[in-house]
Every structure is written in structure tokens, then in C-alpha cells.
Design an enzyme around this catalytic site. Structure first.
Site, PDB file in Angstrom:
ATOM      1  N   PHE A   1       0.849  -1.185   0.000  1.00  0.00           N
ATOM      2  CA  PHE A   1       0.000   0.000   0.000  1.00  0.00           C
ATOM      3  C   PHE A   1       0.895   1.250   0.000  1.00  0.00           C
ATOM      4  O   PHE A   1       1.842   1.330   0.780  1.00  0.00           O
ATOM      5  CB  PHE A   1      -0.880  -0.026   1.252  1.00  0.00           C
ATOM      6  CG  PHE A   1      -1.976   0.985   1.258  1.00  0.00           C
ATOM      7  CD1 PHE A   1      -3.163   0.746   0.580  1.00  0.00           C
ATOM      8  CD2 PHE A   1      -1.826   2.181   1.945  1.00  0.00           C
ATOM      9  CE1 PHE A   1      -4.186   1.684   0.589  1.00  0.00           C
ATOM     10  CE2 PHE A   1      -2.849   3.123   1.951  1.00  0.00           C
ATOM     11  CZ  PHE A   1      -4.030   2.872   1.272  1.00  0.00           C
TER      12      PHE A   1
ATOM     13  N   ASP B   1       2.219  -5.827   8.177  1.00  0.00           N
ATOM     14  CA  ASP B   1       1.034  -4.975   8.117  1.00  0.00           C
ATOM     15  C   ASP B   1      -0.166  -5.895   7.917  1.00  0.00           C
ATOM     16  O   ASP B   1      -0.255  -6.620   6.909  1.00  0.00           O
ATOM     17  CB  ASP B   1       1.165  -3.967   6.971  1.00  0.00           C
ATOM     18  CG  ASP B   1       0.046  -2.934   7.006  1.00  0.00           C
ATOM     19  OD1 ASP B   1      -1.077  -3.306   7.412  1.00  0.00           O
ATOM     20  OD2 ASP B   1       0.279  -1.777   6.615  1.00  0.00           O
TER      21      ASP B   1
ATOM     22  N   TYR C   1     -10.815  -0.212  10.908  1.00  0.00           N
ATOM     23  CA  TYR C   1     -12.039   0.219  10.216  1.00  0.00           C
ATOM     24  C   TYR C   1     -12.356  -0.649   9.012  1.00  0.00           C
ATOM     25  O   TYR C   1     -13.383  -0.465   8.379  1.00  0.00           O
ATOM     26  CB  TYR C   1     -11.931   1.695   9.802  1.00  0.00           C
ATOM     27  CG  TYR C   1     -10.657   2.045   9.064  1.00  0.00           C
ATOM     28  CD1 TYR C   1     -10.515   1.734   7.731  1.00  0.00           C
ATOM     29  CD2 TYR C   1      -9.591   2.654   9.730  1.00  0.00           C
ATOM     30  CE1 TYR C   1      -9.334   2.015   7.054  1.00  0.00           C
ATOM     31  CE2 TYR C   1      -8.402   2.937   9.073  1.00  0.00           C
ATOM     32  CZ  TYR C   1      -8.281   2.616   7.737  1.00  0.00           C
ATOM     33  OH  TYR C   1      -7.113   2.880   7.077  1.00  0.00           O
ATOM     34  N   LYS C   2     -11.456  -1.593   8.675  1.00  0.00           N
ATOM     35  CA  LYS C   2     -11.718  -2.513   7.556  1.00  0.00           C
ATOM     36  C   LYS C   2     -12.488  -3.718   8.097  1.00  0.00           C
ATOM     37  O   LYS C   2     -13.650  -3.583   8.462  1.00  0.00           O
ATOM     38  CB  LYS C   2     -10.407  -2.869   6.863  1.00  0.00           C
ATOM     39  CG  LYS C   2      -9.802  -1.651   6.148  1.00  0.00           C
ATOM     40  CD  LYS C   2      -8.408  -1.876   5.591  1.00  0.00           C
ATOM     41  CE  LYS C   2      -7.915  -0.596   4.900  1.00  0.00           C
ATOM     42  NZ  LYS C   2      -6.461  -0.582   4.703  1.00  0.00           N
TER      43      LYS C   2
ATOM     44  N   ARG D   1     -12.515  -4.733  -7.182  1.00  0.00           N
ATOM     45  CA  ARG D   1     -12.140  -5.427  -5.954  1.00  0.00           C
ATOM     46  C   ARG D   1     -13.394  -5.744  -5.132  1.00  0.00           C
ATOM     47  O   ARG D   1     -14.254  -4.873  -4.955  1.00  0.00           O
ATOM     48  CB  ARG D   1     -11.198  -4.497  -5.184  1.00  0.00           C
ATOM     49  CG  ARG D   1     -10.485  -5.131  -4.037  1.00  0.00           C
ATOM     50  CD  ARG D   1      -9.474  -4.161  -3.473  1.00  0.00           C
ATOM     51  NE  ARG D   1     -10.110  -3.051  -2.766  1.00  0.00           N
ATOM     52  CZ  ARG D   1      -9.584  -2.452  -1.698  1.00  0.00           C
ATOM     53  NH1 ARG D   1      -8.407  -2.820  -1.242  1.00  0.00           N
ATOM     54  NH2 ARG D   1     -10.207  -1.454  -1.114  1.00  0.00           N
TER      55      ARG D   1
END
Ligand SMILES: *Cc1c(COP(=O)(O)O)cnc(C)c1O
Length: 398
Positions: free
Chosen positions: A114, A185, A210-211, A357
């Protein structure tokens, strides 16, 4: 007792008629979270005022909630703490590792990581100077690229774009054999699949909530420091709440005990309350059941889409051991196709340059949702209904 995913689904507030396959980017609202936050605002903030820091336990929330996350990532209790955002936690972990491995200058990552993780590494190298560099290689070349010059590996276990999953045990073992440290990560791992930080001997781990963990927009990140380093780490972001005695107001920094030193400043109390409510659902979930359910949903989606949409190309690896809990397809018109899907109330997302996605989250996604999503997608492709001007205009957040 096996996890009851119908029961977990009932604990989320999902808009009528929406099939939500974007819980890997922003998890939906747990019904209990709204009431919990309201309670924290009125009964704690409203009634207790500043007394809430002790009476309502606000000050201990970052490590108390960290322990609830620890179970989900295979961490030893007392070695996870909440706070800040994931980008900040990446920086903290990196700075700590470079400090623990002072004769090495290279941070190793992969080109699929990312961007914020790479940007934080670039910024840190620039600040440190003295030859510190970030080296990136293709994801499949990471293992071989670890050598005696590697200070630390900074790897996101599951690729945010492709869903490709690294072999945490193999990379950690090779890093250690070459005297390198590891930072994992877990942004697309925590709440997506079982993780075994203690078992693999990972040095540091970071992730967001928050995912897959459903803490809501702006929910705090977490950081894990292995017990073998916890008392040795020198925090680069030496804020007052990571001090050994914050309320002594000592002008000189002295790190707090173990993981406490990775705290920086005032914790986000309201966001932590939402996360705490979301974690009540996670307490009902066995992660092995979650993984089986996730693989069944992703297998089903891949099979249905491949059978009906020949122009979409699967970019997620097929073998179970090599993927997380998302499925990505590429198509040159990926952006417009995703906009058409969203207009038909099937929500996934688009990642440049050409990736559609879809996140699969057994807590609130079942086989009927997958069928509906695949059927909607195949209808859009068969009718080329994505080919309209209103689906071409790019929004600021994709
Ligand atoms: C989502 C994500 C981030 C986001 O970082 P924030 O600081 O929380 O905005 C960082 N890294 C990875 C790998 C991610 O998937």
C-alpha cells in the site's frame, strides 16, 4: 459450537437491498456501536466530565481493547496497543526496528505494498539520511531478496489490490536467519483470516480496525511488539502517554513499560467505544470457521463470475494458501463497471489502473449475497450497461 454467521449478520445494520462487498475497505455499522458511542457521550463524557479518564476507564482503553485484538492476530496478551492511524504505526514500527538493528540500512518491501506504507518508509529514510534506503521488489521475489544487508522487512501480508497472501512463517524465518527484523502490516489480515504472530515469531505488526474489524471511519490502528523486543524498543514518537509516568510531567522522556511506550497522545475515546462494541461480535467468532466460510464465499464468487463473464480476468491467486479474503478481477473498463454495479446496489470498489475489488466478510455476507453480486455483474457485462457517460466520471474516493 461452530460460529453462527446468521447470528453475526443480524448484528449489523445494512441498508435494505444493498449487497456490501466493501467491508475490506470500510466495515459496516454494528447495531450495538451507535448505542455504545451514544452511551459514552452522554453517560460518560456528559456526566463524568474529566472524571471519565479514570471512572470510565478511558485511559486504560488502548491496552484493554488491544488485548481483544490480540486474540484475533495470535499475539501474546499485553503486547498490543491501540492509537493513531495505521500510517503512524508503520512509521513507529519502522523507526523502532532500524534502531534495534543499527548496523543495517535497508528496509525491504514489495512493489504491491500500500503506497502509504512505502511513503512512510521513504519519509523516514529521508529524515535519517546516512544511507538509509527503501528497497522494493516484486511480491514473489521478497523471500529471495532478504539478505545480510536487510535491516527490516515491511510487508503487508495480504496485497490490498490483488488479494495475494505472503507466507508469513517463511518470510519471518528467512529474515531471522539473515539477522533482519520483520514488520507485518495486517490491514487485510486482521479479521480476514487467522494470524499467528506469536507462533511465527514476528517482531512487529500493525493494522487498522475500520476494515474487517468494523470500528467505523477513522477508527484507531493497533501495534504489536513481540515480548522479545518490548522492553528494548526506543520509541521514535515519544509522546507523553508513552512515558513511564505521564502525570509526573517530567521534562525528560522515559519510556513506559513494554507496549505502553508505543502510545503517543490522547486516545480516541469515542472511536474506541465503537470498536469495543464491534469486538463483541468478534468474540462470537472462531477464526478457523471464519476462514472456511471466507474461502467458500470467494470460491463461489470466482466460479460464478468466471462462468458468466469471460472478459474479466482473475488477478487473485487461485490456491487457498495464497490469498486473503478478497477477490479481484481486471478489466480495461473496470471503473465504469464498478460504477454500474454500485448503481445496482452491489458495492465493491475500484483500484487503479483496472482492478475491480470485492471483499468477502462472512460476518455479514452469505452465499445468497454472492449469488446476487455475481448475477448482477454478469447482467451488466452481458448488456454492456456500464457503457454510459454517468459511469465514467471519476469520484475523489474510489
Ligand atoms: C488501509 C491501509 C492503510 C491506511 O492507512 P491509514 O493511516 O489508516 O489511512 C495503510 N496501509 C495498508 C496496507 C492499508 O491497507
Amino acid at each position: 459450537m461452530p460460529t453462527d454467521f446468521a447470528a453475526t449478520k443480524a448484528q449489523f445494520l445494512l441498508p435494505q437491498g444493498v449487497t456490501y462487498l466493501d467491508g475490506n475497505s470500510l466495515g459496516p455499522l454494528p447495531r450495538a456501536a451507535a448505542a455504545r458511542v451514544a452511551q459514552t457521550i452522554t453517560a460518560e463524557w456528559g456526566e463524568m466530565l474529566i472524571g471519565g479518564w479514570t471512572k470510565a476507564g478511558w485511559m486504560d482503553q488502548p491496552s484493554r481493547v488491544g488485548d481483544r485484538i490480540a486474540r484475533l492476530i495470535g499475539a501474546e496478551p499485553g503486547h498490543v496497543v491501540m492509537g493513531d492511524t495505521l500510517s503512524i504505526k508503520v512509521y513507529q514500527a519502522l523507526a523502532s526496528c532500524l534502531d534495534l538493528n543499527p548496523t543495517r540500512k535497508t528496509i525491504l518491501s514489495d512493489t504491491g505494498n500500500f503506497p502509504s506504507d512505502l511513503y512512510m518508509a521513504q519519509g523516514l529514510c529521508q529524515t535519517l539520511g546516512q544511507g538509509y534506503t527503501l528497497k522494493t521488489v516484486a511480491p514473489e521475489d521478497v523471500l529471495d531478496a532478504i539478505d545480510d544487508t536487510t535491516a527490516v522487512t515491511l510487508i503487508t501480508e495480504v496485497d490490498y489490490r490483488t488479494g495475494r497472501k505472503h507466507d508469513m512463517a517463511a518470510i519471518t524465518a528467512r529474515a531471522h536467519a539473515h539477522g533482519a527484523l520483520t514488520i507485518w502490516d495486517l490491514a487485510h489480515s486482521a479479521g480476514a483470516l487467522p494470524v499467528d504472530l506469536a507462533g511465527t515469531g514476528a517482531d512487529f505488526a500493525v493494522g487498522c480496525t475500520y476494515k474487517y474489524l468494523n470500528s467505523g471511519p477513522g477508527g484507531p490502528a493497533f501495534i504489536y511488539v513481540s515480548p522479545k523486543h518490548a522492553q528494548k524498543v526506543r520509541p521514535a514518537l515519544s509522546g507523553w502517554l508513552g512515558h513511564d509516568a505521564p502525570f509526573a510531567f517530567d521534562p525528560d522522556y522515559r519510556p513506559g513499560a513494554g507496549i505502553e511506550r508505543m502510545r503517543v497522545g490522547t486516545p480516541p475515546v469515542l472511536q474506541l467505544a465503537a470498536l469495543d462494541a464491534a469486538l463483541d461480535i468478534w468474540d462470537q467468532v472462531d477464526l478457523n470457521d471464519l476462514r472456511l466460510a471466507s474461502l467458500a464465499l470467494t470460491d463461489q464468487f470466482i466460479a460464478q463470475v468466471e462462468a458468466t463473464c469471460p472478459t474479466l480476468t482473475l488477478v487473485t491467486p487461485r490456491p487457498h494458501a495464497q490469498r486473503g479474503s478478497q477477490v479481484s478481477f481486471s478489466h480495461p473498463q473496470g471503473y465504469a463497471i464498478m460504477q454500474a454495479l454500485i448503481a445496482h446496489r452491489v458495492i465493491g470498489d475500484f483500484r487503479a489502473p483496472d482492478i475491480l475489488r470485492f471483499g468477502f466478510t462472512p460476518l455479514f455476507t452469505d452465499a445468497a449475497d454472492v449469488t446476487r453480486a455475481a448475477e448482477t455483474l454478469s447482467r451488466i457485462m452481458a448488456e454492456s450497461s456500464w457503457d454510459r457517460p454517468e459511469y465514467q466520471t471519476r469520484a475523489k474516493v474510489t
